[in-house]
Motif scaffolding. Structure first.
Motif, PDB file in Angstrom:
ATOM      1  N   THR A   1       0.840  -1.186   0.000  1.00 55.42           N
ATOM      2  CA  THR A   1       0.000   0.000   0.000  1.00 55.42           C
ATOM      3  C   THR A   1       0.883   1.246   0.000  1.00 55.42           C
ATOM      4  O   THR A   1       1.855   1.320   0.747  1.00 55.42           O
ATOM      5  N   CYS A   2       0.510   2.230  -0.798  1.00 57.37           N
ATOM      6  CA  CYS A   2       1.236   3.495  -0.869  1.00 57.37           C
ATOM      7  C   CYS A   2       1.029   4.264   0.437  1.00 57.37           C
ATOM      8  O   CYS A   2      -0.099   4.377   0.920  1.00 57.37           O
ATOM      9  N   GLU A   3       2.108   4.812   1.016  1.00 56.82           N
ATOM     10  CA  GLU A   3       2.028   5.507   2.288  1.00 56.82           C
ATOM     11  C   GLU A   3       1.499   6.927   2.166  1.00 56.82           C
ATOM     12  O   GLU A   3       1.165   7.546   3.176  1.00 56.82           O
ATOM     13  N   THR A   5      -0.775   7.984  -0.771  1.00 58.76           N
ATOM     14  CA  THR A   5      -2.086   8.019  -1.432  1.00 58.76           C
ATOM     15  C   THR A   5      -3.011   6.907  -0.972  1.00 58.76           C
ATOM     16  O   THR A   5      -4.211   6.977  -1.195  1.00 58.76           O
ATOM     17  N   GLY A   6      -2.472   5.857  -0.369  1.00 57.06           N
ATOM     18  CA  GLY A   6      -3.305   4.743   0.075  1.00 57.06           C
ATOM     19  C   GLY A   6      -3.660   3.769  -1.027  1.00 57.06           C
ATOM     20  O   GLY A   6      -4.486   2.877  -0.826  1.00 57.06           O
ATOM     21  N   LYS A   7      -3.035   3.916  -2.205  1.00 57.03           N
ATOM     22  CA  LYS A   7      -3.302   2.975  -3.299  1.00 57.03           C
ATOM     23  C   LYS A   7      -2.871   1.583  -2.880  1.00 57.03           C
ATOM     24  O   LYS A   7      -1.809   1.403  -2.301  1.00 57.03           O
ATOM     25  N   SER A   8      -3.709   0.583  -3.177  1.00 57.06           N
ATOM     26  CA  SER A   8      -3.363  -0.788  -2.821  1.00 57.06           C
ATOM     27  C   SER A   8      -3.784  -1.729  -3.944  1.00 57.06           C
ATOM     28  O   SER A   8      -4.243  -1.289  -4.993  1.00 57.06           O
ATOM     29  N   PRO A  75      -3.830   8.313   3.904  1.00 53.09           N
ATOM     30  CA  PRO A  75      -3.936   7.173   4.817  1.00 53.09           C
ATOM     31  C   PRO A  75      -3.359   7.556   6.183  1.00 53.09           C
ATOM     32  O   PRO A  75      -2.812   8.648   6.365  1.00 53.09           O
ATOM     33  N   GLN A  76      -3.465   6.658   7.151  1.00 49.86           N
ATOM     34  CA  GLN A  76      -3.034   6.942   8.525  1.00 49.86           C
ATOM     35  C   GLN A  76      -1.567   7.366   8.602  1.00 49.86           C
ATOM     36  O   GLN A  76      -1.237   8.322   9.300  1.00 49.86           O
ATOM     37  N   SER A  77      -0.675   6.668   7.878  1.00 51.02           N
ATOM     38  CA  SER A  77       0.751   7.006   7.924  1.00 51.02           C
ATOM     39  C   SER A  77       1.005   8.395   7.336  1.00 51.02           C
ATOM     40  O   SER A  77       1.828   9.158   7.856  1.00 51.02           O
TER      41      SER A  77
END
Length: 97
Positions: A1-3, A5-8, A75-77
């Motif tokens: 998962t991208c830190e 954009t949240g892309k997964s 995302p959270q990160s």
């Protein structure tokens, strides 16, 4: 998962000429990137998508990207990193005043 954009991973089907359907996965193009944060004063190592890296460069660095990006899209990160950058900028502004 991208830190950032949240892309997964996404799931879909391979479709042959005979219209056979076979499950497959679409993985994001993740790269290990070291980005320098001027607010924090050091580099940050992130695993982000190539698309996010292009966007960060377009917006003028990781600090500018995080400050412009809406909280709901991060995302959270990414949200944690954004808070660290905002606090560092507040400390620098208070020190300058």
């Amino acid at each position: 998962t991208c830190e950032l954009t949240g892309k997964s991973v996404m799931v879909g089907n391979n479709r042959s000429h005979a219209e056979n359907k076979t499950k497959r996965v679409f993985r994001p193009n993740l790269v290990q990137a070291s980005l320098f944060s001027e607010a924090l004063g050091h580099t940050i190592r992130l695993r982000i998508s190539a698309n996010a890296l292009r966007t960060v460069e377009k917006r003028g660095g990781i600090d500018a990207f995080l400050l412009v990006e809406r909280d709901a899209k991060l995302p959270q990160s990414g949200l944690r990193l954004k808070r660290r950058v905002e606090k560092a900028l507040e400390r620098k502004a208070a020190k300058a005043a």
